[in-house]
Design a protein around this motif. Structure first.
Motif, short mmCIF file in Angstrom:
data_model
loop_
_atom_site.label_atom_id
_atom_site.label_comp_id
_atom_site.label_asym_id
_atom_site.label_seq_id
_atom_site.Cartn_x
_atom_site.Cartn_y
_atom_site.Cartn_z
N ILE A 55 0.84 -1.20 0.00
CA ILE A 55 0.00 0.00 0.00
C ILE A 55 0.88 1.25 0.00
CG2 ILE A 55 -1.70 1.31 1.34
CD1 ILE A 55 -2.70 -1.43 2.40
N TYR A 56 0.56 2.17 -0.89
CA TYR A 56 1.23 3.47 -0.96
C TYR A 56 0.16 4.52 -0.71
CZ TYR A 56 4.18 0.35 -3.69
OH TYR A 56 4.91 -0.73 -4.11
N GLU A 57 0.29 5.26 0.38
CA GLU A 57 -0.70 6.28 0.73
C GLU A 57 -0.01 7.42 1.45
OE1 GLU A 57 -3.54 4.39 3.35
OE2 GLU A 57 -1.95 3.58 4.60
N GLY A 58 -0.69 8.54 1.59
CA GLY A 58 -0.14 9.68 2.30
C GLY A 58 1.18 10.14 1.71
N GLU A 59 2.10 10.50 2.60
CA GLU A 59 3.40 11.02 2.16
C GLU A 59 4.26 9.96 1.47
OE1 GLU A 59 5.24 12.79 5.57
OE2 GLU A 59 3.67 14.31 5.77
N ALA A 60 3.96 8.69 1.67
CA ALA A 60 4.72 7.62 1.03
C ALA A 60 4.62 7.70 -0.49
CB ALA A 60 4.23 6.26 1.51
N ARG A 61 3.52 8.24 -1.00
CA ARG A 61 3.35 8.38 -2.46
C ARG A 61 4.41 9.31 -3.03
NH1 ARG A 61 -1.93 10.98 -3.18
NH2 ARG A 61 -1.22 12.00 -1.30
#
Length: 195
Positions: A55-61
């Motif tokens: 999962i890639y979400e928030g600032e990780a994107r």
């Protein structure tokens, strides 16, 4: 099981929504759990779970995009700022991206192609699940799915490979349907040789 006209109509009209047209809001934590549950209800001969999800979400994107830009620049030192910006935005603007990895397991009864197809079903179930929850989605592969360094950076383990990335969010546009193949061009009825 009774006929389900709403499901039939959805399947007859399903259309991916490109990443550029996916915005906030994305699924809540409860919806994400439902989405992941839907995604993992796929054919899995031998019950060996030959796939994983990242999962890639928030600032990780944004962080993933920065890393991709750095790898892309290594591969192509002549990449200009516009090209680097494309790489930085690979997981934007959609609020959620889920990477689907094929993670084959040695099994004499389940060929690797079957396991790969199971992973592909996970990706497509993510798309269906997103639409079922009122969101839109797009399943894509890009160069980084096939680049060992980039895939490892994005979460692939030894022997694993991405079958794609499913971007999920709220659609900001209605996407027109594209031409579909004529059934008589792609469907044949099998007949025994000599029959």
């Amino acid at each position: 099981m009774p006929a389900n006209p709403a499901l039939r109509d959805y399947l007859l009209s399903r259309r991916s929504v490109g990443l550029a047209f996916l915005r906030e809001p994305g699924p809540s934590e409860a919806e994400l759990e439902t989405l992941l549950t839907i995604a993992t209800r796929v054919p899995d001969h031998g019950k060996i779970t030959p796939w994983r999800l990242v999962i890639y979400e928030g600032e990780a994107r944004e962080a993933a995009g920065e890393k991709l830009a750095a790898i892309a620049l290594e591969r192509n030192p002549e990449l200009d700022e516009a090209g680097l910006e494309i790489e930085r935005r690979r997981f934007l603007p959609a609020p959620l991206t889920i990477g689907v990895l094929s993670a084959p397991r040695p099994n004499p009864k389940v060929p690797e192609i079957e396991q790969l197809l199971s992973a592909g079903n996970v990706a497509f179930n993510l798309v269906h699940g997103a639409f079922a929850l009122g969101y839109a989605a797009s399943w894509v592969t890009r160069w980084y799915a096939f680049d060992d360094e980039a895939a490892t950076m994005l979460g692939a383990g030894p022997g694993e490979r991405f079958v794609g990335f499913v971007h999920i969010g709220t659609a900001t546009a209605t996407i027109e349907d594209r031409p579909r193949p004529a059934l008589d061009e792609v469907v044949r009825r099998w007949r025994a040789p000599g029959a």
